[in-house]
Design a protein around this motif. Structure first.
Motif, PDB file in Angstrom:
ATOM      1  N   PRO A   1       0.835  -1.208   0.000  1.00  0.00           N
ATOM      2  CA  PRO A   1       0.000   0.000   0.000  1.00  0.00           C
ATOM      3  C   PRO A   1       0.869   1.257   0.000  1.00  0.00           C
ATOM      4  O   PRO A   1       1.962   1.269   0.570  1.00  0.00           O
ATOM      5  N   ASP A   2       0.367   2.331  -0.639  1.00  0.00           N
ATOM      6  CA  ASP A   2       1.108   3.583  -0.662  1.00  0.00           C
ATOM      7  C   ASP A   2       0.180   4.729  -0.308  1.00  0.00           C
ATOM      8  O   ASP A   2      -0.997   4.530   0.044  1.00  0.00           O
TER       9      ASP A   2
ATOM     10  N   LEU B   1       4.335   3.276   2.976  1.00  0.00           N
ATOM     11  CA  LEU B   1       3.703   2.166   3.687  1.00  0.00           C
ATOM     12  C   LEU B   1       3.408   2.545   5.130  1.00  0.00           C
ATOM     13  O   LEU B   1       2.332   2.226   5.662  1.00  0.00           O
ATOM     14  N   THR B   2       4.341   3.257   5.783  1.00  0.00           N
ATOM     15  CA  THR B   2       4.122   3.676   7.167  1.00  0.00           C
ATOM     16  C   THR B   2       2.931   4.615   7.268  1.00  0.00           C
ATOM     17  O   THR B   2       2.089   4.475   8.174  1.00  0.00           O
ATOM     18  N   ALA B   3       2.841   5.583   6.364  1.00  0.00           N
ATOM     19  CA  ALA B   3       1.713   6.514   6.389  1.00  0.00           C
ATOM     20  C   ALA B   3       0.386   5.779   6.199  1.00  0.00           C
ATOM     21  O   ALA B   3      -0.594   6.037   6.914  1.00  0.00           O
ATOM     22  N   TYR B   4       0.356   4.852   5.259  1.00  0.00           N
ATOM     23  CA  TYR B   4      -0.888   4.105   5.012  1.00  0.00           C
ATOM     24  C   TYR B   4      -1.296   3.304   6.242  1.00  0.00           C
ATOM     25  O   TYR B   4      -2.466   3.312   6.646  1.00  0.00           O
ATOM     26  N   ARG B   5      -0.329   2.609   6.859  1.00  0.00           N
ATOM     27  CA  ARG B   5      -0.664   1.764   8.000  1.00  0.00           C
ATOM     28  C   ARG B   5      -1.100   2.587   9.203  1.00  0.00           C
ATOM     29  O   ARG B   5      -1.968   2.160   9.975  1.00  0.00           O
TER      30      ARG B   5
ATOM     31  N   ASP C   1      -8.504   5.711  -1.144  1.00  0.00           N
ATOM     32  CA  ASP C   1      -9.379   4.551  -1.275  1.00  0.00           C
ATOM     33  C   ASP C   1      -9.764   3.999   0.097  1.00  0.00           C
ATOM     34  O   ASP C   1     -10.906   3.565   0.308  1.00  0.00           O
ATOM     35  N   LEU C   2      -8.815   4.027   1.035  1.00  0.00           N
ATOM     36  CA  LEU C   2      -9.095   3.571   2.390  1.00  0.00           C
ATOM     37  C   LEU C   2     -10.145   4.459   3.051  1.00  0.00           C
ATOM     38  O   LEU C   2     -11.071   3.962   3.722  1.00  0.00           O
ATOM     39  N   VAL C   3     -10.029   5.760   2.841  1.00  0.00           N
ATOM     40  CA  VAL C   3     -11.007   6.698   3.401  1.00  0.00           C
ATOM     41  C   VAL C   3     -12.392   6.453   2.797  1.00  0.00           C
ATOM     42  O   VAL C   3     -13.411   6.430   3.507  1.00  0.00           O
ATOM     43  N   GLU C   4     -12.444   6.267   1.482  1.00  0.00           N
ATOM     44  CA  GLU C   4     -13.721   5.990   0.828  1.00  0.00           C
ATOM     45  C   GLU C   4     -14.332   4.685   1.357  1.00  0.00           C
ATOM     46  O   GLU C   4     -15.556   4.585   1.532  1.00  0.00           O
ATOM     47  N   GLN C   5     -13.480   3.714   1.600  1.00  0.00           N
ATOM     48  CA  GLN C   5     -13.985   2.451   2.133  1.00  0.00           C
ATOM     49  C   GLN C   5     -14.600   2.656   3.513  1.00  0.00           C
ATOM     50  O   GLN C   5     -15.664   2.101   3.827  1.00  0.00           O
TER      51      GLN C   5
ATOM     52  N   LEU D   1       7.357   9.342  -2.866  1.00  0.00           N
ATOM     53  CA  LEU D   1       8.061   9.226  -1.593  1.00  0.00           C
ATOM     54  C   LEU D   1       8.715   7.852  -1.492  1.00  0.00           C
ATOM     55  O   LEU D   1       8.335   6.931  -2.222  1.00  0.00           O
ATOM     56  N   PRO D   2       9.676   7.693  -0.592  1.00  0.00           N
ATOM     57  CA  PRO D   2      10.243   6.358  -0.369  1.00  0.00           C
ATOM     58  C   PRO D   2       9.159   5.351   0.013  1.00  0.00           C
ATOM     59  O   PRO D   2       8.192   5.693   0.705  1.00  0.00           O
TER      60      PRO D   2
END
Length: 396
Positions: free
Chosen positions: A262-263, A298-302, A269-273, A292-293
């Motif tokens: 995930p990025d 991945l950290t931001a998404y999690r 998409d997570l917010v819409e879900q 971004l790296p």
């Protein structure tokens, strides 16, 4: 020849014994004819020196003392030098290469003194003073060379032993680093699995409860909830398959479904879900989005996934949330807030909402891995607030 060489390497005593027998043969022939002295004395001394050659590797220090004693006996009994005295050169070399340090120094001193003492004991009337000195020096050189050669062999062996020890130590360090890397990878997978399971299962539970509640009154809504449960379950299985596939060693199922990490772009998409599951979420992006790296994304998404899951589970029926992403020149800012009743702050700090050591601890570990900072705690007016700053380059 190779087999013979390997056999001789495994049985060095056989080699030394063979040379001792050859040396004894020359010494016995010379001693029997009276060339070195009385045979009754010369032959036993020759036998002892041949014994020195045969046992030089098994007990070098003792054989050095025996050779010294035989040399003194030769001086006393007037047994002149012969082939058997070659054993003194051999023992000097052996002690310098394998013996104790005191024995090596003693062998050097005795070897340097052997030729001058022999010249004094058996002077040659045919040589002048200068010729005698030259002959003495010439006879001393072999002892010095034997000791130097043995000492260089000792130094070389010590050097190779040090190299082997260093290689073994580096190998142990590499194994230890590999174990640490494996442990870190397992911890990462555990966090990933926690995020996947906690988020998707909570969604499925909420939708299942809603479907059971409206099953009779609103079949269409119940059907929609069941479809959401089905899609969420498939998504969870796909992510879990990707994570568990990391632990496999080349075994892949044919036709397996794998998804990328995930990025930041998938946060929307997570917010819409979440909105589709009944949680109002205000989502804003500030600054200019840019690549971004992968670790930062991945950290931001999690973090967003964990925070919204906790809001849905602990915020209450009327809770709402907001997500802010701010692109700075040197990093990514992240702010997630909710206005629900929330869970006790101690529950966050003690390791998360499932009691398995994740939650805020997992968030802090993730943020720490990319060199960022995390601030989390209850809001003054109610709810919970999570703020993170993720730099583009890890701090050193």
């Amino acid at each position: 020849m190779q087999r013979l060489y390997d056999f001789l390497r495994r049985h060095p005593m056989w080699v030394d014994g063979s040379w001792a027998v050859v040396l004894l043969g020359f010494s016995v022939v010379g001693g029997a004819s009276g060339g070195f002295g009385p045979p009754a004395v010369a032959v036993p001394l020759a036998l002892l020196l041949c014994l020195v050659v045969a046992l030089r590797r098994r007990m070098p220090e003792k054989m050095l003392l025996l050779a010294t004693a035989v040399g003194v006996a030769q001086l006393i009994t007037d047994v002149e030098m012969g082939p058997h005295d070659f054993a003194m050169l051999v023992i000097v070399y052996t002690v310098a290469a394998e013996g104790a340090r005191w024995a090596s120094r003693f062998a050097l001193a005795a070897g340097l003194c052997a030729a001058p003492v022999a010249h004094l004991r058996w002077p040659s009337d045919e040589m002048s003073g200068a010729a005698g000195i030259a002959a003495t020096v010439f006879m001393t050189v072999p002892f010095a060379l034997a000791w130097v050669l043995g000492d260089s062999i000792r130094t070389r062996r010590a050097y190779f032993a040090q190299l082997e020890e260093r290689a073994a130590r580096l190998e142990r360090e590499r194994e230890a680093q590999s174990k640490v890397a494996v442990a870190a990878e397992r911890a990462r997978i555990a966090r990933e699995l926690h995020d996947v399971v906690a988020h998707n299962v909570s969604v499925m539970v909420v939708q299942a409860d809603g479907a059971a509640y409206v099953l009779d009154a609103a079949p269409d809504q119940a059907k929609k909830a069941l479809e959401t449960i089905s899609s969420t379950g498939r998504q969870a299985l796909a992510e879990m398959r990707r994570l568990l596939g990391v632990l496999r060693t080349g075994e892949h199922e044919e036709g397996g479904e794998y998804v990328p990490q995930p990025d930041v772009e998938q946060i929307e998409d997570l917010v819409e879900q979440c909105r589709g599951h009944g949680l109002p979420v205000d989502f804003k992006v500030e600054g200019t989005p840019r690549p971004l790296p992968s670790g930062v994304e991945l950290t931001a998404y999690r973090i967003v996934q964990e925070a919204l899951t906790n809001t849905r589970k602990h915020g209450g029926p009327n809770a709402g949330a907001s997500v802010r992403l701010v692109y700075f020149d040197d990093g990514l800012g992240l702010l997630v807030e909710d206005d629900g009743k929330g869970a006790p702050h101690e529950l966050y700090e003690e390791g998360g909402f499932d009691g398995q050591g994740h939650g805020l601890i997992g968030m802090r570990e993730r943020v720490g891995m990319v060199g960022g900072t995390l601030d989390a705690g209850p809001r003054p007016g109610g709810g919970f607030r999570i703020s993170a700053l993720l730099p583009l380059k890890p701090a050193h």
